[in-house]
Design an enzyme around this catalytic site. Sequence first.
Site, PDB file in Angstrom:
ATOM      1  N   ASN A 163      32.319  38.753  40.216  1.00  9.50           N
ATOM      2  CA  ASN A 163      33.537  38.207  41.003  1.00  9.50           C
ATOM      3  C   ASN A 163      32.861  37.406  42.258  1.00  9.50           C
ATOM      4  O   ASN A 163      33.291  36.269  42.528  1.00  9.50           O
ATOM      5  CB  ASN A 163      34.538  39.159  41.297  1.00  9.50           C
ATOM      6  CG  ASN A 163      35.694  39.339  39.988  1.00  9.50           C
ATOM      7  OD1 ASN A 163      36.294  38.424  39.736  1.00  9.50           O
ATOM      8  ND2 ASN A 163      35.373  40.660  39.330  1.00  9.50           N
ATOM      9  N   HIS A 183      42.026  43.603  39.912  1.00  9.99           N
ATOM     10  CA  HIS A 183      42.077  44.761  38.950  1.00  9.99           C
ATOM     11  C   HIS A 183      42.103  44.016  37.635  1.00  9.99           C
ATOM     12  O   HIS A 183      42.827  43.303  37.442  1.00  9.99           O
ATOM     13  CB  HIS A 183      43.264  45.739  39.471  1.00  9.99           C
ATOM     14  CG  HIS A 183      43.458  46.759  38.917  1.00  9.99           C
ATOM     15  ND1 HIS A 183      42.494  47.847  39.108  1.00  9.99           N
ATOM     16  CD2 HIS A 183      43.960  46.930  37.606  1.00  9.99           C
ATOM     17  CE1 HIS A 183      42.532  48.784  37.997  1.00  9.99           C
ATOM     18  NE2 HIS A 183      43.526  48.556  37.329  1.00  9.99           N
TER      19      HIS A 183
HETATM   20  C1  GAR Z   1      36.054  43.988  37.806  1.00  8.73           C
HETATM   21  O1  GAR Z   1      36.486  43.979  36.595  1.00  8.73           O
HETATM   22  C2  GAR Z   1      37.336  44.432  38.700  1.00  8.73           C
HETATM   23  O2  GAR Z   1      38.449  44.064  38.299  1.00  8.73           O
HETATM   24  C3  GAR Z   1      37.100  46.043  38.646  1.00  8.73           C
HETATM   25  O3  GAR Z   1      35.804  46.131  38.890  1.00  8.73           O
HETATM   26  C4  GAR Z   1      35.004  44.890  38.330  1.00  8.73           C
HETATM   27  C5  GAR Z   1      34.038  44.608  39.247  1.00  8.73           C
HETATM   28  O4  GAR Z   1      33.126  43.565  38.390  1.00  8.73           O
HETATM   29  N1  GAR Z   1      37.796  46.440  39.976  1.00  8.73           N
HETATM   30  C6  GAR Z   1      38.594  47.644  39.826  1.00  8.73           C
HETATM   31  O5  GAR Z   1      38.610  48.477  38.458  1.00  8.73           O
HETATM   32  C7  GAR Z   1      39.380  48.060  41.080  1.00  8.73           C
HETATM   33  N2  GAR Z   1      40.200  49.034  40.907  1.00  8.73           N
HETATM   34  P1  GAR Z   1      32.031  42.723  38.978  1.00  8.73           P
HETATM   35  O6  GAR Z   1      31.355  43.708  40.037  1.00  8.73           O
HETATM   36  O7  GAR Z   1      31.269  42.240  38.082  1.00  8.73           O
HETATM   37  O8  GAR Z   1      32.819  41.572  40.100  1.00  8.73           O
END
Ligand code: GAR
Length: 204
Positions: A14, A111
């Site tokens: 992200n 999320h």
């Molecule tokens: C993402 O899917 C985000 O939505 C989730 O962690 C992942 C991080 O991905 N967040 C949560 O679950 C928060 N409760 P990334 O490190 O590739 O951005």
Amino acid sequence: MFTIGVLASGKGSNLKAILDYIKKEKLPIKTGVVLSDNIESFSLKIAEKEGIEHLCIPEKRHKTFLSAGTEEKYVKKLKECKVDLVCLAGFMRVLKKVFLQEFPWKIINIHPSLLPSFPGLAAWEQALNYGVRFTGCTTHFVEYGIDTGPIILQAVVPVLKEDTPESLHKRIQEKEHLIYPLTVRLISEGKIKILNRRVYISNI
Ligand code: GAR
């Protein structure tokens, strides 16, 4: 220049999506700092590659919270970098009230579910196990609680018969990479207002 600080614990996709979008659209948004609680987080490498200030602030005593002293370090660094917005991008810690009060309605999160369904860990797996036909992702302002707060944007992802937790999470992440950068942009352009905990978006 509108300045963001990004907090991430994991692979940083992200963060990467936000940085790419800012570049592609030539937005007047500066990423002032990237902070992580995990020295292994790929987000720190992404920041390094992009020449963005980055720092690991670990937490040894708690798994899901930050101790008061550690929170203070995060707040101090974010203030030093004069961030206008704090973006949690897979930051797997619940922030306490003291942290939130330092940045009132200036902390956002992404999320991987259609909140308020399936807060907490591995939301894509919760959705699959529950048997919902549709899930998705949500950006929201952060308030005290786990994945709670006024909802900004949501994107829907259908759950397919053949989905595994991994395939579903992958498709959810594709949508995350669209709505998170857009959320940051809308806030930076002053197009998002909160009234009685409800989010209003103008002119998109
Ligand atoms: C993402 O899917 C985000 O939505 C989730 O962690 C992942 C991080 O991905 N967040 C949560 O679950 C928060 N409760 P990334 O490190 O590739 O951005």
